[in-house]
Structure formats: structure tokens, C-alpha cells
Design an enzyme around this catalytic site. Structure first.
Site, short mmCIF file in Angstrom:
data_model
loop_
_atom_site.label_atom_id
_atom_site.label_comp_id
_atom_site.label_asym_id
_atom_site.label_seq_id
_atom_site.Cartn_x
_atom_site.Cartn_y
_atom_site.Cartn_z
CB SER A 137 7.12 2.73 -7.04
OG SER A 137 7.79 3.94 -6.80
CE1 TYR A 161 3.37 3.44 -2.88
CE2 TYR A 161 5.46 4.52 -3.34
CZ TYR A 161 4.26 3.98 -3.78
OH TYR A 161 3.97 3.98 -5.12
CE LYS A 165 2.93 0.55 -5.04
NZ LYS A 165 1.70 0.10 -5.69
#
Ligand code: NAD
Ligand code: UD1
Length: 351
Positions: A137, A161, A165
Site C-alpha cells: 500500500s 496497518y 504492510k
């Protein structure tokens, strides 16, 4: 025909990518726990091809299960080998994706996204399957003052989050360093995927309430929500609202097929690639285009900035375009048209 495993293939981006891969002659095994999706998306893919008189019974196999379950994954790889169509590559979409929830329960995010990925890579290694396209991302870049970010920009995610990643990217880099004669790896750093398949049969349908701008605009247009709350009107941007790089989900899907083809046809390598259009659009601009294209009003009000937000996030997408023979083809008009078509035809998603 090559067999590919798609983790998280019932979800938003995974399901759209399945369509592209089938159209490009891949045989798919999809695994998904459906924690944030419905198995009906897979049925809809079957229906889409049935409408074209194509039977997917041998080309698309779905298995309900969790990638943290090593026995389950071992079984999937072993059965494919036994059937003489071993899994040659993995498209790894499975993961949790809400920034807000990741602040509430960071351990769940680390366990699901990082431990899940580690389990998958271990099983891949034991079956000598060493090609993976990973859903990363733009959030791995964190705060940056650059107008557009390229892949060499500093990695500094500002939420759990994004940290998961970045951790999986690191893990893959470590794997590549140790087995650089074997592994073929592409981390695709997505910017803001929106829209839906043009058929209106599949689209975005999160199990929880959406947090992202586009699905909220669609719900306001459809009357589920009264208005859109715009997070801040004093950002240093063209009109004071946040600027993002929106990309049609079918263009994003196509980047996976191109990355997969590229990896399978080249020497082992490790790639980080931005997947966006390279164009920025503000919240107000997106509302305007959506209203014009779909002839509807989107009522909105301004409120406080959202914690963790950035003013501008735009991809420098040159590397993906040059390397993958890929190029985004759809514009904001298509994104708004297709996204609203899906919402109109499926006001309750797959339910
Ligand atoms: P999604 O939630 O629609 O799809 C993810 C799928 O993974 C869901 O179907 C979910 O049920 C499944 N899943 C989650 N954990 C699992 C597990 N442990 N085992 C098996 N299945 C599991 O999300 P999406 O928008 O399609 O995103 C796909 C991937 O791309 C995610 O990894 C996400 O973090 C990443 N990503 C998404 C965006 C975005 O804007 N949508 C942006 C950047 C990156
Ligand atoms: C968000 C996440 C990002 C994640 C991505 C995909 C944050 C801070 N960032 O990105 O890490 O990878 O989703 O899941 O959560 N907006 C409003 N009102 C809303 C919703 C959004 O004004 O109700 C604005 C935002 O302030 C932003 C723009 O719309 O300027 C886009 O927001 P969104 O769709 O949530 O995407 P990102 O913030 O880019």
C-alpha cells in the site's frame, strides 16, 4: 495453462483480478476466510463467464479457509500437485485493511497480516513455489512532502496497518536476499482503487461500514447516508480538501496480471512498484465528477481533519509503466460510472 493461488480472492481487488486472470488464461485456486467478503463474489464471477457461455468449473476453484492455518494451506498446495497442476505463483491479497481498526487492535493486524503472510511463504517454500505478487500500500510511505512519491521514498508508515504492510515487504526482501536464485517477488504499492467491474456484477462490499471516500460517496448517492463528512477544508491543496491518486480497480487488476507475467518470464528478482495513475484529485473534484457523470447530488459538510490523514498522496508510476508493459486506461469518468452502476444494481452489496 498455469495454476495460480489467489489469497483473499473473494475481496474487492482480488475478485476483480480473478476476472482478468481467467481472461488471460490462468487457472485459479482462490482461498478466503470471508472475514471481510462474501463467497457470493465468486458465484458472480462464475455468472459473468456463464453469460459468455464459458464454464469455469475447472478454471476457478474456491476454498473457504484462513491463511494462518498451515494445514489448510499445505492441503491446498498438495492437492494441486496431486492433480498435476501445481501452484506456480501466488497473488497474495488476504489481509485486514482498516487503518482505524488497526489502531484499535494492532495485535490482530500483526497476527493476521504478518503471521498469515509468513505462514503462506513457508508453505510456498516447502512446495518450491517461489513467485509472489503481494498487495502492499501507498500507506507504507507515511508522511512525505514530495509532490509524488517514487519507490525510493522513505518507508515510514504512521499507522499499525501500514506497519504490517512494511513488515511483510521487509520479510519478502529478506527471503529474496537469502534465496535470490529462486524467488520472484513484486510488492505492488496501491494508491486509491475505486470503481467496479463494468458489468455491475462485482464491486466493493465490505462487511463493516466503509471508511474510504468513494464507497461513502456511493452510499450518499444511494440514500443510505444523509451526507458526506469531508475531513478538513484547510489542507494546502487546490481547494483545501485532500488530494489522492484514484485508480480504476480493473486497471489495478491488470497490473497484477502484468506483474505476474513479468515475474514468470524473467530471472528471479525483487520489485517494489507503485500502482497509481500519477494524477491527483481532490475530494471536492471527485464529488463534482461523480455528480456530473451520474446526474445526482452529493450533499456534504466539512468537519475536522481525520487523524493520520495527509494532504496529497500521488504515485510516481513510471517504474511500473516502463517495466511491466502496463498502463492505466480508465479515467475518473469510468471510475464514477462503474462504481455507481455497481451500487445502484446492488444497494445491499452481495446480500
Ligand atoms: P478486502 O477486504 O475486500 O479483501 C481482502 C480479502 O482477504 C477479504 O476477502 C478477506 O475476507 C480476506 N482475508 C483477510 N484475512 C484473511 C486470512 N487470514 N485468511 C484468508 N483470507 C483473509 O480488501 P481489498 O480492498 O480487496 O484489499 C486487498 C489487499 O490489498 C489487502 O491486503 C489490502 O490491505 C491491500 N490494499 C488495499 C487498498 C484499498 O484501498 N482497497 C489499498 C492498498 C492496499
Ligand atoms: C486510506 C488510509 C490508507 C489506506 C487506504 C485504503 C487513512 C488515514 N488512510 O487512505 O492507509 O491504504 O485508505 O484502505 O485512513 N475523506 C473524507 N471523508 C470521508 C472519507 C475520506 O473527506 O468520509 C477524504 C480523506 O480525508 C482523504 C480522501 O478523502 O483526503 C481519501 O480518503 P480515503 O478514501 O479514506 O483514502 P486514503 O486516506 O488515501
Amino acid at each position: 495453462m498455469k495454476t495460480v493461488l489467489v489469497t483473499g480472492g473473494a475481496g474487492f481487488i482480488g475478485s476483480h483480478t480473478c476476472i482478468n486472470l481467467i481472461e488471460n488464461n490462468y487457472r485459479l485456486i482462490v482461498v478466503d476466510s470471508n472475514i471481510n467478503s462474501s463467497p457470493k463474489s465468486i458465484e458472480r464471477i462464475r455468472q459473468l463467464f456463464k453469460n459468455k457461455s464459458i464454464d469455469l468449473s475447472d478454471l476457478l476453484n474456491f476454498f473457504h479457509g484462513d491463511i494462518r492455518d498451515k494445514n489448510f494451506l499445505n492441503q491446498i498446495f498438495a492437492n494441486a500437485k496431486k492433480d498435476k497442476s501445481p501452484i506456480e505463483a501466488v497473488l497474495h491479497f488476504a489481509g485486514l485493511k482498516s487503518v482505524e481498526d488497526s489502531f484499535k487492535d494492532p495485535m490482530l493486524y500483526w497476527e493476521n497480516n504478518v503471521v498469515g503472510s509468513l505462514t503462506l511463504f513457508e508453505v510456498m517454500q516447502s512446495f518450491n513455489c517461489n513467485t509472489v505478487v503481494f498487495s502492499s500500500s501507498a500507506t507504507v510511505y507515511g508522511i512525505t512532502s514530495q509532490k509524488s512519491v517514487d519507490e525510493s521514498s522513505v518507508i515510514n508508515p504512521n499507522n499499525p496497518y501500514g506497519q504490517t504492510k512494511a513488515a511483510v515487504e521487509n520479510l519478502l526482501e529478506g527471503i529474496f536476499k537469502s534465496y535470490s536464485d529462486k524467488w520472484r517477488i513484486a510488492n505492488l504499492r496501491y494508491f486509491n482503487p475505486i470503481g467496479a467491474h463494468e458489468s455491475g456484477l462485482i464491486g466493493e462490499d465490505p462487511n463493516d461500514k466503509p471508511n474510504n471516500l468513494f464507497p461513502i460517496i456511493c452510499r450518499v448517492a444511494g440514500g443510505t447516508y444523509k451526507n458526506l463528512k469531508i475531513f478538513g477544508r484547510d489542507w494546502p491543496t487546490i481547494d483545501g480538501t485532500g488530494v489522492r491518486d484514484y485508480i480504476h480497480v480493473m486497471d489495478l487488476a491488470d497490473s497484477h496480471r502484468c506483474a505476474l507475467d513479468f515475474l514468470l518470464n524473467n530471472q528471479p528478482q525483487f520489485l517494489n512498484l507503485n500502482i497509481g495513475t500519477g494524477k491527483g484529485t481532490s475530494v471536492l473534484e471527485l464529488i463534482q465528477i461523480f455528480s456530473d457523470v451520474n446526474e445526482c447530488d452529493i450533499s456534504y459538510e466539512f468537519c475536522e481533519r481525520r487523524p493520520g490523514d495527509l494532504p496529497v498522496v500521488i504515485a510516481n508510476n513510471r517504474k511500473a509503466i516502463e517495466l511491466l508493459n502496463w498502463c492505466p486506461k480508465k479515467n475518473l469518468y469510468d471510475m464514477c460510472l462503474d462504481g455507481w452502476n455497481w451500487q445502484k444494481l446492488n444497494p445491499n452489496g452481495y446480500k
